[in-house]
Design an enzyme around this catalytic site. Structure first.
Site, short mmCIF file in Angstrom:
data_model
loop_
_atom_site.label_atom_id
_atom_site.label_comp_id
_atom_site.label_asym_id
_atom_site.label_seq_id
_atom_site.Cartn_x
_atom_site.Cartn_y
_atom_site.Cartn_z
N LYS A 17 15.88 51.90 34.96
CA LYS A 17 17.04 51.17 34.46
C LYS A 17 17.94 50.69 35.61
O LYS A 17 18.65 49.69 35.47
CB LYS A 17 17.84 52.02 33.46
CG LYS A 17 18.51 53.24 34.04
CD LYS A 17 19.98 53.05 34.27
CE LYS A 17 20.64 54.10 35.13
NZ LYS A 17 20.02 55.32 35.52
N THR A 63 24.83 51.22 32.22
CA THR A 63 24.51 50.79 33.59
C THR A 63 24.30 49.29 33.69
O THR A 63 24.55 48.69 34.73
CB THR A 63 23.23 51.51 34.07
OG1 THR A 63 23.40 52.91 33.82
CG2 THR A 63 22.99 51.30 35.53
#
Lengths: 330, 330
Positions: free
Chosen positions: A188, A245
């Site tokens: 990610k 994020t």
């Protein structure tokens, strides 16, 4: 009360130590540099990596890895590429049955291995779990409510660790799939760099959300190829972490992409930062792994090319957007 | 070139009409009010719902539902609670084999039914699909890159519609699960209200990301109970849409929650808006459906209680945060 050691005093390690100390556990924070350990012990603050957060008086701060190794649960929070050397140093001091919880996020470049495999190799006889989710260090250290996934080899083991790591504001959800949790936590950060580029190029919030979703599809393909399960990715370790994020300028990886879109080179950005940007080495490691396994990961490949092979961000994004659409789960 | 009609000229309907007209299709936009249709036709702008976007000269604008009904593909973009009455009016004018693509998002309060069921009841003999994903109307109308899910009863049918609805900047991913797509499109608006409350109460970005993930778990439970599949939710219709709607103040549902956190009552907020906030009726319909099916949906239930039963937002959030943690996929 659980005896917990946190190995590594970056922002996230310090935040975890503070959260568990504030929740009444017996916590030791290992700081690599003796100077910094002494300063932190006196000032009750990590001015370098977590400024503005007062550390609990009960928090034990030490530069001795041997001392830190004595706890029941060890949270490993060093940069991913230093995980093996740190574990090697820890190994001689560990008791059998110690629980090592990986809070570091990455894939070892030299070997293409997941960090759980590195733990198994360097510290046999320990129980290994993964703690990963949408957690900004400052928010968690400041006592704001949050959640993460705690993944172990089976659900009973993850529930055991879940109960050891109870806290006032970090709620853990148990999962039985360390592979998915680790891959999502690592990759990610690469997708977040791509999202920062999209944001920096002003392509819009819709494009960013679409890119995150396709990034999740790439993570799912790699996860399945490595033996993990797609549905694990719907938890805090996957969707939750990407939600945070990949959408916040406060994320180090996202802001890295924004700076690239503004024309800075990766070298310039890295030189301006003291903290590690995990997405940079992870892009390299993941692109190599995808190549080796024959898995289609266009976003990861593009970010790797921008970071490590001089591809320009505008051409890169244009190429991504021109790919033909497909069925959603292909 | 596909002959497409867009039924409903709110922000999203107008944006879809503009996107497909700009991509070279033969597009008719149905506007309910004759006055507004005339103004839009002359000014080439929808000043009420999509100001600042110049509409293509080729876009046909009409207040005649009979005229709009003649196209090969109809995109239905009216508020969910008006879907049945609009379909009833359309039905006598439709040719057999017309494709109706639901772009409206909601659950019918009066019956607890999904809109695909409403289409089947009111317009038998048509093919029904669902188009849903992370799309801000202004961005798509402005030509920014984006993606959505196109879901139909089977993958061949959704691929057929995918190719009919090609466009320059809205990429469609084919899926075979209308139930998951519809539920996600509808219920994510309720989760977005909760996220707005969390944002407004300054609980942090980590808490918001965690809440979205638990919201997705609730959507998955309802989806499975209704006969859909969990993995469909990993696409643009689920994760993608939540990534956008649950994180941006530009989302009507998110901003509704922010205003509630600031102390405004739902009635006050609704009175100040001309456009529909779909999460408000959807909270009621979904809470009732969850109750009927015996499904645990604590976030939806809490939002419904805040919206329709006078529960205060601070107590509500506190109660949510105090629930015991569980296994992630339970």
């Amino acid at each position: 009360v659980t005896k917990i050691s946190v190995i590594g005093a970056g922002a996230w390690g310090t935040a975890l130590a503070q959260t568990y100390a504030a929740s009444g556990h017996d916590v030791t924070l290992w700081v690599r540099e003796t100077d910094l350990a002494e300063t932190m012990r006196a000032a009750r603050e990590n001015t370098a990596f977590l400024p503005g957060i007062r550390l609990a008086d009960s928090l034990n701060i030490t530069p001795s890895l041997e001392e830190a190794a004595r706890s029941e649960v060890l949270l490993l929070v060093v940069p991913a590429q230093f995980a093996r050397s740190t574990l090697k140093s820890l190994a001689p001091h560990l008791k059998t049955g110690t629980t090592i919880v990986l809070c570091a996020k990455g894939i070892e470049i030299a070997t293409g291995k997941l960090l759980t495999d590195v733990v198994a190799e360097e510290c046999p006889g320990t129980s290994c779990a993964v703690l990963t989710g949408p957690n900004f260090a400052h928010e968690i250290a400041g006592g704001k409510p949050s959640a993460s996934t705690i993944a172990a080899q089976n659900i009973d083991e993850s529930k055991r660790i879940q109960s050891l790591l109870s806290s006032k504001n970090l709620r853990l959800y148990a999962a039985d799939d360390v592979i998915a949790a680790e891959i999502a936590g690592a990759v990610k950060n690469v997708i977040a760099i791509a999202c920062g580029i999209v944001h920096g190029l002003d392509l819009g919030e819709s494009a960013r959300a679409a890119l995150v979703t396709r990034g999740l599809a790439e993570i799912a393909r790699l996860t399945i190829a490595m033996g993990g399960k797609r549905e694990t990715l719907m938890g805090q370790c996957g969707v939750g972490d990407m939600m945070l994020t990949c959408s916040s300028i406060k994320s180090r990886n996202f802001s890295f992409g924004v700076l690239m879109a503004e024309g800075k080179t990766p070298e310039e950005i890295l030189a301006s930062r003291s903290a590690v940007t995990e997405g940079v080495p992870t892009a390299k490691a993941t692109a190599a792994l995808a190549e080796k396994l024959g898995i289609d990961m266009p976003i990861v490949k593009t970010v790797d090319a921008c970071l490590h092979h001089g591809l320009g961000v505008s051409e890169a994004l244009a190429a991504l957007m021109l790919r033909p659409a497909r069925a959603e789960l292909e």
